[in-house]
Design a protein around this motif. Structure first.
Motif, PDB file in Angstrom:
ATOM      1  N   LEU A   1       0.853  -1.165  -0.218  1.00 19.60           N
ATOM      2  CA  LEU A   1       0.085  -0.207   0.082  1.00 19.60           C
ATOM      3  C   LEU A   1       0.750   1.256   0.451  1.00 19.60           C
ATOM      4  O   LEU A   1       0.743   2.554  -0.916  1.00 19.60           O
ATOM      5  N   ALA A   2       1.900   1.363   0.509  1.00 16.25           N
ATOM      6  CA  ALA A   2       2.970   2.322   0.509  1.00 16.25           C
ATOM      7  C   ALA A   2       3.833   2.756  -0.572  1.00 16.25           C
ATOM      8  O   ALA A   2       3.508   4.361  -0.926  1.00 16.25           O
ATOM      9  N   ILE A   3       4.059   1.705  -1.482  1.00 17.06           N
ATOM     10  CA  ILE A   3       4.576   2.161  -3.281  1.00 17.06           C
ATOM     11  C   ILE A   3       3.551   2.130  -3.619  1.00 17.06           C
ATOM     12  O   ILE A   3       3.912   2.226  -4.633  1.00 17.06           O
ATOM     13  N   GLY A   4       2.510   1.553  -3.048  1.00 17.68           N
ATOM     14  CA  GLY A   4       1.159   1.506  -3.931  1.00 17.68           C
ATOM     15  C   GLY A   4       0.264   3.118  -3.841  1.00 17.68           C
ATOM     16  O   GLY A   4       0.398   3.909  -4.030  1.00 17.68           O
ATOM     17  N   PRO A   5      -0.445   2.620  -3.811  1.00 14.37           N
ATOM     18  CA  PRO A   5      -1.807   3.903  -3.486  1.00 14.37           C
ATOM     19  C   PRO A   5      -2.152   5.150  -2.792  1.00 14.37           C
ATOM     20  O   PRO A   5      -2.146   5.681  -2.847  1.00 14.37           O
ATOM     21  N   PHE A   6      -0.957   4.532  -1.992  1.00 11.34           N
ATOM     22  CA  PHE A   6      -1.188   5.809  -0.608  1.00 11.34           C
ATOM     23  C   PHE A   6       0.033   6.748  -0.735  1.00 11.34           C
ATOM     24  O   PHE A   6      -0.041   7.735  -1.463  1.00 11.34           O
ATOM     25  N   PHE A   7       1.191   6.267  -1.430  1.00 10.06           N
ATOM     26  CA  PHE A   7       2.233   7.173  -1.454  1.00 10.06           C
ATOM     27  C   PHE A   7       3.009   6.959  -2.974  1.00 10.06           C
ATOM     28  O   PHE A   7       3.479   7.790  -4.040  1.00 10.06           O
ATOM     29  N   GLY A   8       4.056   5.951  -3.427  1.00  6.34           N
ATOM     30  CA  GLY A   8       4.372   6.290  -4.877  1.00  6.34           C
ATOM     31  C   GLY A   8       3.783   6.350  -5.459  1.00  6.34           C
ATOM     32  O   GLY A   8       4.600   6.926  -6.381  1.00  6.34           O
ATOM     33  N   ILE A   9       2.936   5.315  -6.089  1.00  4.84           N
ATOM     34  CA  ILE A   9       2.115   5.665  -7.277  1.00  4.84           C
ATOM     35  C   ILE A   9       1.841   7.217  -7.893  1.00  4.84           C
ATOM     36  O   ILE A   9       1.977   8.284  -8.480  1.00  4.84           O
ATOM     37  N   PRO A  10       0.385   8.330  -6.414  1.00  8.75           N
ATOM     38  CA  PRO A  10       0.715   9.337  -6.582  1.00  8.75           C
ATOM     39  C   PRO A  10       1.753  10.057  -6.517  1.00  8.75           C
ATOM     40  O   PRO A  10       1.910  11.198  -8.100  1.00  8.75           O
ATOM     41  N   ARG A  11       3.014   9.564  -6.005  1.00  4.75           N
ATOM     42  CA  ARG A  11       3.962  10.175  -6.101  1.00  4.75           C
ATOM     43  C   ARG A  11       4.760  10.323  -7.574  1.00  4.75           C
ATOM     44  O   ARG A  11       4.725  11.417  -7.948  1.00  4.75           O
ATOM     45  N   THR A  12       4.672   9.153  -8.162  1.00  2.00           N
ATOM     46  CA  THR A  12       5.206   9.658 -10.150  1.00  2.00           C
ATOM     47  C   THR A  12       4.352  10.707 -11.251  1.00  2.00           C
ATOM     48  O   THR A  12       4.891  11.769 -11.596  1.00  2.00           O
ATOM     49  N   ALA A  13       2.601  10.739 -10.145  1.00  2.87           N
ATOM     50  CA  ALA A  13       2.392  11.114 -10.930  1.00  2.87           C
ATOM     51  C   ALA A  13       2.427  12.997 -10.974  1.00  2.87           C
ATOM     52  O   ALA A  13       2.512  13.582 -11.734  1.00  2.87           O
ATOM     53  N   THR A  14       2.566  13.115  -9.579  1.00  5.31           N
ATOM     54  CA  THR A  14       2.864  14.645  -8.747  1.00  5.31           C
ATOM     55  C   THR A  14       3.739  15.168  -9.269  1.00  5.31           C
ATOM     56  O   THR A  14       4.076  16.021 -10.131  1.00  5.31           O
ATOM     57  N   VAL A  15       4.903  13.893  -9.257  1.00  5.48           N
ATOM     58  CA  VAL A  15       6.780  14.847  -9.925  1.00  5.48           C
ATOM     59  C   VAL A  15       6.692  14.692 -11.303  1.00  5.48           C
ATOM     60  O   VAL A  15       7.193  15.760 -12.270  1.00  5.48           O
ATOM     61  N   ALA A  16       5.586  13.528 -12.100  1.00  7.86           N
ATOM     62  CA  ALA A  16       5.210  14.251 -13.861  1.00  7.86           C
ATOM     63  C   ALA A  16       4.405  15.347 -14.253  1.00  7.86           C
ATOM     64  O   ALA A  16       5.130  15.951 -15.008  1.00  7.86           O
ATOM     65  N   PHE A  17       3.933  15.977 -13.284  1.00  9.45           N
ATOM     66  CA  PHE A  17       3.286  17.500 -13.602  1.00  9.45           C
ATOM     67  C   PHE A  17       4.109  18.595 -12.551  1.00  9.45           C
ATOM     68  O   PHE A  17       4.175  19.479 -13.949  1.00  9.45           O
ATOM     69  N   GLU A  18       4.686  18.355 -12.046  1.00  7.79           N
ATOM     70  CA  GLU A  18       5.869  19.291 -11.916  1.00  7.79           C
ATOM     71  C   GLU A  18       6.945  19.601 -12.560  1.00  7.79           C
ATOM     72  O   GLU A  18       7.018  20.922 -12.587  1.00  7.79           O
ATOM     73  N   MET A  19       6.971  18.412 -12.947  1.00  9.43           N
ATOM     74  CA  MET A  19       8.373  19.145 -14.043  1.00  9.43           C
ATOM     75  C   MET A  19       8.009  18.616 -15.948  1.00  9.43           C
ATOM     76  O   MET A  19       8.883  19.056 -15.829  1.00  9.43           O
ATOM     77  N   THR A  20       6.636  18.908 -15.786  1.00  5.22           N
ATOM     78  CA  THR A  20       6.458  18.759 -17.012  1.00  5.22           C
ATOM     79  C   THR A  20       5.112  20.012 -17.703  1.00  5.22           C
ATOM     80  O   THR A  20       6.002  21.232 -18.654  1.00  5.22           O
TER      81      THR A  20
END
Length: 431
Positions: free
Chosen positions: A86-105
């Motif tokens: 859950l930590a590496i998945g829907p709680f933190f890991g997966i949302p972090r990939t999307a928000t990092v992508a947003f913040e850098m593009t």
């Protein structure tokens, strides 16, 4: 070193080198200032060394990391391993990939708004869900292509940073003044790679088994060698982008590491350079996100029997909702949770390597993990802002409490107590 070991080492590097990990070393660089080298050494110990040991620990078992946690108790194994996913998945890991992508593009080129984040994450997660429904070798090939391209982009950025960014390191921030090494050690938790290694280690072990390595000793040795390959690459990347962070201290205030890297790319190469870096990171984030959704889907399908497509729909939907809280919020909430989980994972990994010395007694596992969990639960609640003056007055007497390692001595005491009072329970595997 055999060719297969190098190839699998590169695969392990790709598994760990999620784009989200790029946001922490630059922040450490800015905040640690002139204490950077001590801080990054601590960061690398938990952000690189521990994940490699975790993968090696998984090589001791037949199936997956749940077997390691089952040494404490099967119920603990189920709960802890689920929490890891859950930590590496829907709680933190997966949302972090999307928000990092947003913040850098998106964010470097326009005023970031909640509406833009909503639109970006909607497209991102719809695509993630569709690809995760039927993951194929195409996704793996995209990952294999994107990782070298992302790595080359980081190398170019680092070279440009060394040559063109001339600002000296500033004074260390408050939390890095007293004990920069141990502060960096705790900051390394944020990569989530050690707990990710518990989840993904079986992939590396399986790759070596497919190449004919069958003995436990052979698997552990080969895994550690592959880990050395991955570790050298990760250490070079973390050290370099962290150093860029120290150089960016005079360039303004930044909300997180993604903003630091985007600003560095813009300063060195102009807006086009920042855009190229952002697009590459976004694509890598997408590939990582699909991998995490698939991993969560397969794990929870295995333990619950729910249809795979329904599980990944739930995982994707939860990730989508959390991603829309923004990167800083995700980081802020993840710190207390990881502060709780990581010491337990560290102790579990260490006990795996010491397993033979105490005959695999469940009592040793239980004593060490229980004492660790008590202290790390306090640390996590304290990070979350829960005020516990009476408990704090007791915890403050623990050795190494002030440097975030108050759990260490209790873990040792708990393990020794378990050894002294161990029963006749036999281990489920032997070294």
């Amino acid at each position: 070193m055999k060719k297969d070991t190098v190839i699998i080492g590169f695969m392990l590097f790709a598994l760990f080198f999620g784009a989200g990990n790029l946001i922490y070393p630059p922040t450490l660089g800015i905040e640690s200032g002139s204490s950077y080298w001590a801080a990054i050494a601590g960061f690398i110990l938990t952000g690189v060394g521990l994940p490699i040991l975790a993968v090696a620990a998984v090589s001791f078992v037949k199936n997956d990391a749940r077997e390691l946690a089952d040494q404490v108790h099967p119920l603990f194994g189920l709960i802890f391993t689920s929490l890891v996913y859950l930590a590496i998945g829907p709680f933190f890991g997966i949302p972090r990939t999307a928000t990092v992508a947003f913040e850098m593009t998106i964010e470097p080129f326009t005023s970031a708004t909640a509406v833009l984040l909503f639109l970006f994450t909607t497209i991102f997660f719809v695509l993630v869900y569709l690809v995760s429904l039927n993951p194929s070798k195409l996704v793996d090939r995209i990952g294999q292509f994107l990782t070298p391209v992302l790595l080359m982009a980081i190398v170019v950025l680092c070279i440009g940073g060394f040559l063109l960014l001339g600002h000296a390191s500033g004074k260390p921030g408050e939390k890095y003044m007293a004990a920069p090494f141990f502060t960096g050690f705790v900051e390394g938790y944020l990569t989530m790679d050690a707990i990710a290694a518990l989840a993904f280690g079986i992939i590396v072990v399986g790759a070596f088994k497919d190449r004919g390595i069958a003995t436990r000793k052979g698997l552990v040795t080969a895994t550690l060698k592959a880990g050395l390959v991955a570790g050298i690459g990760l250490t070079a990347v973390y050290t370099s982008i962290g150093w860029i962070g120290t150089k960016m201290a005079g360039e303004g205030n930044f909300s997180n590491g993604g903003a630091i890297l985007s600003s560095a790319a813009d300063t060195i190469f102009g807006s086009f350079g920042a855009l190229i870096l952002g697009v590459i990171v976004a694509l890598a984030c997408f590939s990582t996100s699909v991998g995490l959704v698939v991993a969560c889907g397969q794990f929870f399908h295995k333990i619950t029997g729910m249809p795979y497509h329904l599980i990944i729909a739930l995982v994707t939907a939860a990730s989508y909702l959390i991603a829309n809280q923004g990167l800083n919020t995700i980081i802020g909430v993840s710190v207390p949770v990881l502060t709780f989980i990581y010491p337990i994972a560290i102790v579990l990994i260490m006990l795996t390597f010491l397993h033979k010395l105490f005959g695999g007694s469940p009592a040793v596992y239980q004593g060490a993990i229980l004492m660790t969990a008590i202290v790390s639960l306090y640390d996590g609640l304290a990070e979350f802002g829960v005020d516990m003056p009476a408990v704090t007055s007791v915890m403050a007497h623990l050795p190494f409490f002030s440097i975030g390692l108050g759990w260490l001595v209790p873990a040792i005491i708990g393990g020794l107590a378990g050894y002294l009072f161990k029963g006749r329970g036999a281990a489920s595997y032997s070294h």
